[in-house]
Every structure is written in structure tokens, then in C-alpha cells.
Design a protein around this motif. Structure first.
Motif, PDB file in Angstrom:
ATOM      1  N   ARG A  12       4.516  -1.670   1.093  1.00  6.81           N
ATOM      2  CA  ARG A  12       5.903  -0.774   0.454  1.00  6.81           C
ATOM      3  C   ARG A  12       6.475  -0.375  -0.399  1.00  6.81           C
ATOM      4  NH1 ARG A  12      11.012  -2.101   4.927  1.00  6.81           N
ATOM      5  NH2 ARG A  12       7.996  -2.374   6.271  1.00  6.81           N
ATOM      6  N   VAL A  13       6.954   0.781  -0.188  1.00  5.63           N
ATOM      7  CA  VAL A  13       7.796   1.470  -1.646  1.00  5.63           C
ATOM      8  C   VAL A  13       9.247   1.873  -1.071  1.00  5.63           C
ATOM      9  CG1 VAL A  13       7.500   2.905  -3.418  1.00  5.63           C
ATOM     10  CG2 VAL A  13       5.696   1.538  -2.896  1.00  5.63           C
ATOM     11  N   ASP A  14      10.375   1.624  -1.730  1.00 11.16           N
ATOM     12  CA  ASP A  14      11.505   2.308  -1.547  1.00 11.16           C
ATOM     13  C   ASP A  14      11.967   1.963  -0.279  1.00 11.16           C
ATOM     14  OD1 ASP A  14      12.258   2.595  -4.021  1.00 11.16           O
ATOM     15  OD2 ASP A  14      11.180   5.000  -3.971  1.00 11.16           O
ATOM     16  N   GLY A  15      11.769   1.076   0.788  1.00 12.40           N
ATOM     17  CA  GLY A  15      11.828   1.078   1.902  1.00 12.40           C
ATOM     18  C   GLY A  15      11.105   1.382   2.830  1.00 12.40           C
ATOM     19  N   GLN A  16       9.619   2.608   2.534  1.00 11.80           N
ATOM     20  CA  GLN A  16       9.191   3.372   3.357  1.00 11.80           C
ATOM     21  C   GLN A  16       7.941   2.740   3.717  1.00 11.80           C
ATOM     22  OE1 GLN A  16       9.085   7.479   1.287  1.00 11.80           O
ATOM     23  NE2 GLN A  16      10.573   7.913   3.059  1.00 11.80           N
ATOM     24  N   ASN A  17       6.681   2.702   3.996  1.00 10.28           N
ATOM     25  CA  ASN A  17       5.431   2.097   4.649  1.00 10.28           C
ATOM     26  C   ASN A  17       4.082   3.745   3.745  1.00 10.28           C
ATOM     27  OD1 ASN A  17       6.535  -0.205   4.752  1.00 10.28           O
ATOM     28  ND2 ASN A  17       6.011  -0.600   6.530  1.00 10.28           N
ATOM     29  N   TRP A  18       3.265   2.880   3.092  1.00 13.52           N
ATOM     30  CA  TRP A  18       2.445   3.782   2.920  1.00 13.52           C
ATOM     31  C   TRP A  18       1.230   3.141   3.033  1.00 13.52           C
ATOM     32  CZ3 TRP A  18       3.336   8.791   0.870  1.00 13.52           C
ATOM     33  CH2 TRP A  18       4.237   9.721   0.904  1.00 13.52           C
ATOM     34  N   ASN A  19      -0.052   3.942   3.428  1.00 17.97           N
ATOM     35  CA  ASN A  19      -1.074   3.042   3.335  1.00 17.97           C
ATOM     36  C   ASN A  19      -1.731   2.570   1.101  1.00 17.97           C
ATOM     37  OD1 ASN A  19      -1.537   3.081   5.461  1.00 17.97           O
ATOM     38  ND2 ASN A  19      -2.674   5.255   6.105  1.00 17.97           N
ATOM     39  N   ALA A  20      -2.387   2.360   1.013  1.00 22.97           N
ATOM     40  CA  ALA A  20      -2.924   2.727   0.082  1.00 22.97           C
ATOM     41  C   ALA A  20      -3.915   1.766  -0.164  1.00 22.97           C
ATOM     42  CB  ALA A  20      -2.062   0.932  -0.602  1.00 22.97           C
ATOM     43  N   LYS A  21      -4.655   1.856  -1.332  1.00 25.69           N
ATOM     44  CA  LYS A  21      -6.550   1.642  -1.941  1.00 25.69           C
ATOM     45  C   LYS A  21      -5.945   1.730  -3.398  1.00 25.69           C
ATOM     46  CE  LYS A  21      -8.618   4.874   0.606  1.00 25.69           C
ATOM     47  NZ  LYS A  21      -9.629   5.759   0.379  1.00 25.69           N
ATOM     48  N   TYR A  22      -6.746   0.567  -3.685  1.00 20.04           N
ATOM     49  CA  TYR A  22      -6.325  -0.502  -5.028  1.00 20.04           C
ATOM     50  C   TYR A  22      -7.174   0.181  -5.912  1.00 20.04           C
ATOM     51  CZ  TYR A  22      -9.807  -3.330  -4.323  1.00 20.04           C
ATOM     52  OH  TYR A  22     -10.926  -4.216  -4.077  1.00 20.04           O
ATOM     53  N   VAL A  23      -7.200  -0.028  -7.115  1.00 15.75           N
ATOM     54  CA  VAL A  23      -7.742   0.060  -7.985  1.00 15.75           C
ATOM     55  C   VAL A  23      -7.263  -1.279  -9.420  1.00 15.75           C
ATOM     56  CG1 VAL A  23      -7.964   2.651  -7.999  1.00 15.75           C
ATOM     57  CG2 VAL A  23      -6.092   2.165  -9.375  1.00 15.75           C
ATOM     58  N   GLY A  24      -8.742  -1.201 -10.439  1.00 17.27           N
ATOM     59  CA  GLY A  24      -8.873  -2.737 -10.908  1.00 17.27           C
ATOM     60  C   GLY A  24      -9.757  -3.332 -10.018  1.00 17.27           C
ATOM     61  N   GLU A  25     -10.107  -4.995 -10.818  1.00 17.37           N
ATOM     62  CA  GLU A  25      -9.955  -5.446 -11.115  1.00 17.37           C
ATOM     63  C   GLU A  25     -10.095  -6.014  -9.731  1.00 17.37           C
ATOM     64  OE1 GLU A  25      -9.692  -7.878 -14.364  1.00 17.37           O
ATOM     65  OE2 GLU A  25     -10.463  -5.697 -16.318  1.00 17.37           O
ATOM     66  N   HIS A  26      -8.685  -6.653  -9.235  1.00 19.18           N
ATOM     67  CA  HIS A  26      -8.484  -7.681  -8.508  1.00 19.18           C
ATOM     68  C   HIS A  26      -7.807  -7.429  -7.423  1.00 19.18           C
ATOM     69  CE1 HIS A  26     -10.305 -11.001 -11.257  1.00 19.18           C
ATOM     70  NE2 HIS A  26      -8.829 -10.595 -12.147  1.00 19.18           N
ATOM     71  N   ARG A  27      -8.481  -7.439  -5.921  1.00 15.95           N
ATOM     72  CA  ARG A  27      -7.484  -7.417  -4.759  1.00 15.95           C
ATOM     73  C   ARG A  27      -5.809  -6.901  -5.086  1.00 15.95           C
ATOM     74  NH1 ARG A  27      -9.525  -3.889  -0.355  1.00 15.95           N
ATOM     75  NH2 ARG A  27      -7.935  -3.857   1.468  1.00 15.95           N
ATOM     76  N   PRO A  28      -5.369  -6.911  -4.426  1.00 14.68           N
ATOM     77  CA  PRO A  28      -3.592  -7.524  -4.666  1.00 14.68           C
ATOM     78  C   PRO A  28      -3.911  -8.022  -3.251  1.00 14.68           C
ATOM     79  CG  PRO A  28      -3.982  -5.399  -4.760  1.00 14.68           C
ATOM     80  CD  PRO A  28      -5.244  -5.471  -4.844  1.00 14.68           C
ATOM     81  N   GLU A  29      -2.826  -8.842  -3.093  1.00 22.33           N
ATOM     82  CA  GLU A  29      -2.734 -10.211  -1.560  1.00 22.33           C
ATOM     83  C   GLU A  29      -1.364  -9.808  -0.798  1.00 22.33           C
ATOM     84  OE1 GLU A  29      -2.815 -14.046  -2.318  1.00 22.33           O
ATOM     85  OE2 GLU A  29      -5.536 -13.376  -3.193  1.00 22.33           O
ATOM     86  N   VAL A  30      -1.241 -10.129   0.025  1.00 25.07           N
ATOM     87  CA  VAL A  30      -0.251  -9.176   0.537  1.00 25.07           C
ATOM     88  C   VAL A  30       0.855 -10.165   0.087  1.00 25.07           C
ATOM     89  CG1 VAL A  30       1.559  -9.944   3.022  1.00 25.07           C
ATOM     90  CG2 VAL A  30      -1.305  -9.687   3.464  1.00 25.07           C
ATOM     91  N   GLY A  31       2.595  -9.733  -0.291  1.00 26.69           N
ATOM     92  CA  GLY A  31       3.744 -10.635  -1.060  1.00 26.69           C
ATOM     93  C   GLY A  31       3.253 -10.269  -2.952  1.00 26.69           C
ATOM     94  N   ASP A  32       1.658  -9.859  -3.020  1.00 32.89           N
ATOM     95  CA  ASP A  32       2.502  -8.802  -4.650  1.00 32.89           C
ATOM     96  C   ASP A  32       3.127  -8.237  -4.619  1.00 32.89           C
ATOM     97  OD1 ASP A  32       0.673 -11.153  -5.267  1.00 32.89           O
ATOM     98  OD2 ASP A  32      -1.474 -10.131  -5.003  1.00 32.89           O
ATOM     99  N   ARG A  33       3.098  -7.964  -5.902  1.00 30.35           N
ATOM    100  CA  ARG A  33       4.238  -6.397  -5.769  1.00 30.35           C
ATOM    101  C   ARG A  33       2.963  -5.592  -6.882  1.00 30.35           C
ATOM    102  NH1 ARG A  33       9.301  -6.693  -8.428  1.00 30.35           N
ATOM    103  NH2 ARG A  33       8.287  -6.291 -10.248  1.00 30.35           N
TER     104      ARG A  33
END
Length: 104
Positions: free
Chosen positions: A63-84
């Protein structure tokens, strides 16, 4: 004395020169704001902060600016629900996000 025809021609030429100078100044000042961010389009999303609201293993929703977007993560760790997360890039309708560390 200057004839009336020469006077009107010189006024017309001055008006044309000021028109083009004004157009150049407008482009310089308003179209190319130095150091400004994009305010529309996909480039405006880069650098914003969002929050992971759903993750079913294959799809992540941020959720960004009140809108839901599909996302893919880049980096070492996969973010969990609630993470910024921080948006690093936009690929079509998918955001490429990276988890924000606690220190950032």
C-alpha cells in the motif's frame, strides 16, 4: 522623425523578440526545475515509502499513498506483512521494493 510604418514594424519586431524570450524563459524555469522530483507517472513512485499488506508467497501487495500495488522485492530479505518498504523501481504495474532497515 520616424515614419509611422517604420514605427509599427519596430514595435512588431520587439513584440516577437519578447515572445520568444518569454517562451524560452518559461521552458527554462517551469519545464526543467533543477533538482525537482517527478510529480506524475511511474517516476513519481520511486523513493516513496509503502507498507506490505498481503503476501501469499508468490504475490506481494504493497500500500502506497492509499493504493494497493503488486510488488516484487529486491534485496537480501523478503519483507513480511506490516513491514515498511522503499520503492526502488517500477516495472509495468509492479513495484520493485526493498525492505527498510530499522536504522533507516
Amino acid at each position: 522623425m520616424i515614419s509611422d510604418d517604420l514605427f509599427y514594424i519596430s514595435i512588431l519586431l520587439v513584440a516577437i523578440v519578447f515572445f520568444f524570450l518569454g517562451a524560452w524563459f518559461y521552458r527554462l524555469v517551469l519545464w526543467y526545475p533543477r533538482g525537482g522530483r517527478a510529480v506524475t507517472g511511474t517516476k513519481s513512485m520511486i523513493g516513496k515509502i509503502g507498507q506490505v499488506v498481503r503476501d501469499n508467497g508468490t504475490n506481494m501487495v504493497v500500500r502506497v499513498d492509499g493504493q494497493n500495488w503488486n510488488a516484487k522485492y529486491v534485496g537480501e530479505h523478503r519483507p513480511e506483512v506490516g513491514d515498511r518498504v522503499s520503492i526502488k523501481d517500477v516495472n509495468g504495474l509492479n513495484l520493485l521494493v526493498e525492505e527498510i532497515k530499522d536504522g533507516n
